[in-house]
Design a protein around this motif. Structure first.
Motif, PDB file in Angstrom:
ATOM      1  N   ARG A 216       0.863  -1.185   0.000  1.00 32.75           N
ATOM      2  CA  ARG A 216       0.000   0.000   0.000  1.00 32.75           C
ATOM      3  C   ARG A 216       0.902   1.240   0.000  1.00 32.75           C
ATOM      4  O   ARG A 216       1.304   1.745   1.043  1.00 32.75           O
ATOM      5  CB  ARG A 216      -0.933   0.004   1.210  1.00 32.75           C
ATOM      6  CG  ARG A 216      -1.843  -1.200   1.315  1.00 32.75           C
ATOM      7  CD  ARG A 216      -2.928  -0.967   2.354  1.00 32.75           C
ATOM      8  NE  ARG A 216      -3.923  -0.019   1.866  1.00 32.75           N
ATOM      9  CZ  ARG A 216      -4.668   0.761   2.642  1.00 32.75           C
ATOM     10  NH1 ARG A 216      -4.503   0.747   3.947  1.00 32.75           N
ATOM     11  NH2 ARG A 216      -5.558   1.578   2.124  1.00 32.75           N
ATOM     12  N   HIS A 217       1.217   1.732  -1.179  1.00 34.70           N
ATOM     13  CA  HIS A 217       2.065   2.918  -1.300  1.00 34.70           C
ATOM     14  C   HIS A 217       1.197   4.155  -1.075  1.00 34.70           C
ATOM     15  O   HIS A 217       0.323   4.467  -1.884  1.00 34.70           O
ATOM     16  CB  HIS A 217       2.703   2.975  -2.685  1.00 34.70           C
ATOM     17  CG  HIS A 217       3.515   1.773  -3.036  1.00 34.70           C
ATOM     18  ND1 HIS A 217       4.700   1.452  -2.398  1.00 34.70           N
ATOM     19  CD2 HIS A 217       3.312   0.783  -3.957  1.00 34.70           C
ATOM     20  CE1 HIS A 217       5.189   0.344  -2.909  1.00 34.70           C
ATOM     21  NE2 HIS A 217       4.372  -0.083  -3.847  1.00 34.70           N
ATOM     22  N   LYS A 218       1.447   4.866   0.007  1.00 30.58           N
ATOM     23  CA  LYS A 218       0.596   6.006   0.362  1.00 30.58           C
ATOM     24  C   LYS A 218       1.145   7.331  -0.143  1.00 30.58           C
ATOM     25  O   LYS A 218       0.385   8.215  -0.528  1.00 30.58           O
ATOM     26  CB  LYS A 218       0.412   6.074   1.882  1.00 30.58           C
ATOM     27  CG  LYS A 218      -0.066   4.769   2.510  1.00 30.58           C
ATOM     28  CD  LYS A 218      -1.392   4.310   1.937  1.00 30.58           C
ATOM     29  CE  LYS A 218      -2.554   5.157   2.407  1.00 30.58           C
ATOM     30  NZ  LYS A 218      -3.855   4.588   1.992  1.00 30.58           N
ATOM     31  N   GLU A 219       2.460   7.489  -0.147  1.00 34.67           N
ATOM     32  CA  GLU A 219       3.069   8.742  -0.613  1.00 34.67           C
ATOM     33  C   GLU A 219       4.459   8.468  -1.181  1.00 34.67           C
ATOM     34  O   GLU A 219       5.158   7.566  -0.721  1.00 34.67           O
ATOM     35  CB  GLU A 219       3.211   9.764   0.531  1.00 34.67           C
ATOM     36  CG  GLU A 219       1.923  10.335   1.064  1.00 34.67           C
ATOM     37  CD  GLU A 219       2.172  11.340   2.187  1.00 34.67           C
ATOM     38  OE1 GLU A 219       3.347  11.745   2.377  1.00 34.67           O
ATOM     39  OE2 GLU A 219       1.200  11.692   2.877  1.00 34.67           O
ATOM     40  N   PHE A 220       4.820   9.283  -2.193  1.00 31.65           N
ATOM     41  CA  PHE A 220       6.183   9.329  -2.716  1.00 31.65           C
ATOM     42  C   PHE A 220       6.639  10.775  -2.620  1.00 31.65           C
ATOM     43  O   PHE A 220       6.131  11.640  -3.341  1.00 31.65           O
ATOM     44  CB  PHE A 220       6.242   8.856  -4.167  1.00 31.65           C
ATOM     45  CG  PHE A 220       5.836   7.422  -4.368  1.00 31.65           C
ATOM     46  CD1 PHE A 220       6.792   6.405  -4.397  1.00 31.65           C
ATOM     47  CD2 PHE A 220       4.504   7.077  -4.535  1.00 31.65           C
ATOM     48  CE1 PHE A 220       6.418   5.087  -4.584  1.00 31.65           C
ATOM     49  CE2 PHE A 220       4.123   5.760  -4.732  1.00 31.65           C
ATOM     50  CZ  PHE A 220       5.074   4.764  -4.747  1.00 31.65           C
ATOM     51  N   GLN A 221       7.561  11.056  -1.734  1.00 29.90           N
ATOM     52  CA  GLN A 221       8.075  12.406  -1.528  1.00 29.90           C
ATOM     53  C   GLN A 221       9.514  12.457  -2.010  1.00 29.90           C
ATOM     54  O   GLN A 221      10.405  11.846  -1.412  1.00 29.90           O
ATOM     55  CB  GLN A 221       7.999  12.788  -0.040  1.00 29.90           C
ATOM     56  CG  GLN A 221       6.616  12.697   0.587  1.00 29.90           C
ATOM     57  CD  GLN A 221       5.735  13.874   0.219  1.00 29.90           C
ATOM     58  OE1 GLN A 221       6.202  14.872  -0.373  1.00 29.90           O
ATOM     59  NE2 GLN A 221       4.452  13.807   0.576  1.00 29.90           N
ATOM     60  N   LEU A 222       9.750  13.176  -3.117  1.00 34.34           N
ATOM     61  CA  LEU A 222      11.083  13.228  -3.709  1.00 34.34           C
ATOM     62  C   LEU A 222      11.574  14.668  -3.754  1.00 34.34           C
ATOM     63  O   LEU A 222      10.798  15.585  -4.038  1.00 34.34           O
ATOM     64  CB  LEU A 222      11.064  12.645  -5.128  1.00 34.34           C
ATOM     65  CG  LEU A 222      10.441  11.247  -5.286  1.00 34.34           C
ATOM     66  CD1 LEU A 222      10.469  10.834  -6.753  1.00 34.34           C
ATOM     67  CD2 LEU A 222      11.148  10.225  -4.422  1.00 34.34           C
ATOM     68  N   PHE A 223      12.859  14.866  -3.506  1.00 35.75           N
ATOM     69  CA  PHE A 223      13.418  16.220  -3.555  1.00 35.75           C
ATOM     70  C   PHE A 223      14.803  16.184  -4.189  1.00 35.75           C
ATOM     71  O   PHE A 223      15.406  15.122  -4.343  1.00 35.75           O
ATOM     72  CB  PHE A 223      13.456  16.849  -2.157  1.00 35.75           C
ATOM     73  CG  PHE A 223      14.325  16.130  -1.158  1.00 35.75           C
ATOM     74  CD1 PHE A 223      15.649  16.510  -0.970  1.00 35.75           C
ATOM     75  CD2 PHE A 223      13.818  15.082  -0.401  1.00 35.75           C
ATOM     76  CE1 PHE A 223      16.457  15.851  -0.058  1.00 35.75           C
ATOM     77  CE2 PHE A 223      14.621  14.423   0.521  1.00 35.75           C
ATOM     78  CZ  PHE A 223      15.933  14.808   0.696  1.00 35.75           C
TER      79      PHE A 223
END
Length: 335
Positions: A216-223
Motif C-alpha cells: 500500500r504505497h501512500k506517498e512518494f516524496q522526492l526532492f
C-alpha cells in the motif's frame, strides 16, 4: 498500540511517535489503531478475514499451476489486504507476484542480506527503513541516490536492494494496513543512474511492479531531483494508475516537504532527527531477522501463467511505454 510494539527493538536516542499514538487511542482517535483502519479502509472484519483466508488456502491447494506457495496468514494477508479482501483480485495479484519473481529470477531469488554486493549497497545507505513510523502509523522508507554507485553496480543490483527491503516488510501486519511512505533524495544522481537501465526492463518493472507487489504505497516524496532523473520519473508516472501518480510529490529541496512528512521519521541528512547510520543499522537487524524467511520464498513456483487474466491491449501498452522511455533515454544522450 504504540510504535515500539510494532518495530524491532533497537537502541535509539531520538524521540518517536509512540506518545502521539498512545494519546490518540486514549482520546478515541483510531488513526493509529490497525483494526479500526483495516475495518474502515480495507473492509476487514474477523469473519471476513477468516473466510477469505480459508478460500485462499483451498484455491492454492487445488491450483495445479502453482507449487509450494506459502499458506500462512501473514503471507496471504499481503494480497487480501492489498485488494481490500476481494478474493479474486488477491488471487490474481498472487499469480502475478509469482510470475514476476520467475520472469526476473535474477532479481527475486537468492536474496541474501549477507551477499557481498547487497551488503555493501545497503551498508552505504542507498535504501534504509526508518525505525520510527509517521503520525499515521505508516512505515517510512528512505532513498539516497548518491549512495548508489551506478558505475560499479547494475540496475539489477538496484532492484535486488529494493526487493529485499520490501520482502522484509510485507509480512508486517501493521505495514499491510497502514502502508508505506517513500522519501527520496535525488541529489548526486547522474545520467548513469538512468542509462544503467534497459528501456524495456524499466517499462516492465514500472507497470508490473504496481500490479504484482502487494504494498500500500501512500506517498512518494522526492526532492533534489535533477533533470536527468525527472525525465524518467515523469515517464513512470504515466505508466502507473492515476491513484498512484497522484501520490507523487516533487520538491525543490528537502525543506519543501516538511509540511507533508514527519521530521521525526527522517535522517539528519534530510533535516530529520535520526542519524542515517542508525537507520542503516536498524535495516540490517531487520533483514537479519527475516533472512531465512526471504530465502525460503525461492521454494515457491508458478508452473503456468494461464490463470493470469491480462488487461486488454497490455502488449500494445507495453510497446508504447518502451518507445516513450527510449525517447527519454535518447534525449539524455543528446543533452
Amino acid at each position: 498500540m504504540t510504535t515500539a510494539s510494532v518495530l524491532l527493538t533497537v537502541g535509539t536516542t531520538w524521540g518517536s511517535n509512540n506518545d502521539r499514538c498512545d494519546n490518540d487511542e486514549k482520546l478515541g482517535n483510531n488513526a493509529c489503531n490497525p483494526a479500526a483502519v483495516a475495518a474502515k479502509e480495507l473492509r476487514e472484519t474477523p469473519a471476513i478475514r477468516e473466510q477469505a483466508l480459508r478460500i485462499m488456502r483451498e484455491w492454492i491447494q487445488q491450483n495445479p499451476d502453482i507449487k509450494n506457495v506459502r499458506q500462512d496468514d501473514l503471507f496471504l494477508l499481503r494480497f487480501l489486504r492489498h485488494k481490500k479482501f476481494s478474493v479474486p483480485m488477491a488471487q490474481q495479484t498472487l499469480l502475478k507476484y509469482l510470475s514476476l519473481r520467475k520472469y526476473y529470477s535474477n532479481c527475486f531469488t537468492n536474496l541474501d542480506c549477507e551477499d557481498p554486493r547487497l551488503k555493501e549497497i545497503l551498508g552505504n545507505g542507498f535504501i534504509a527503513v526508518s525505525p520510527v513510523r509517521d503520525s499515521l502509523g505508516r512505515r517510512v522508507i528512505i532513498y539516497n541516490m548518491a549512495k548508489f554507485d551506478a558505475t560499479k553496480y547494475t540496475c539489477w543490483d538496484m532492484v535486488r536492494a529494493y526487493v529485499i527491503i520490501y520482502e522484509a516488510l510485507m509480512d508486517d501486519p501493521t505495514d499491510q494496513v497502514f502502508g508505506f511512505v517513500h522519501v527520496g533524495d535525488g541529489s548526486g544522481s547522474s545520467k548513469s543512474h538512468v542509462t544503467v537501465w534497459n528501456p524495456v526492463d524499466f517499462a516492465r518493472f514500472i507497470k508490473w511492479g504496481e500490479q504484482s507487489f502487494p504494498m500500500r504505497h501512500k506517498e512518494f516524496q522526492l526532492f533534489n531531483v535533477p533533470a536527468a532523473l525527472k525525465y524518467i520519473i515523469d515517464f513512470a508516472a504515466t505508466k502507473v494508475s492515476t491513484k498512484m501518480s497522484d501520490r507523487l510529490r516533487l520538491h525543490t529541496t528537502h525543506k519543501g516537504m516538511y509540511k507533508e512528512v514527519d521530521l521525526s521519521c527522517l535522517p539528519v541528512e534530510f533535516g530529520g532527527d535520526i542519524p542515517l547510520q542508525e537507520m542503516v543499522k536498524y535495516t540490517r537487524e531487520l533483514l537479519l531477522e527475516k533472512r531465512q524467511t526471504i530465502l525460503d520464498l525461492d521454494k515457491m513456483e508458478i508452473l503456468s501463467t494461464k490463470g493470469i487474466i491480462s488487461s486488454r491491449n497490455s502488449g500494445n501498452s507495453l510497446r508504447e511505454g518502451v518507445t516513450s522511455v527510449e525517447g527519454s533515454f535518447r534525449k539524455l544522450e543528446i543533452d
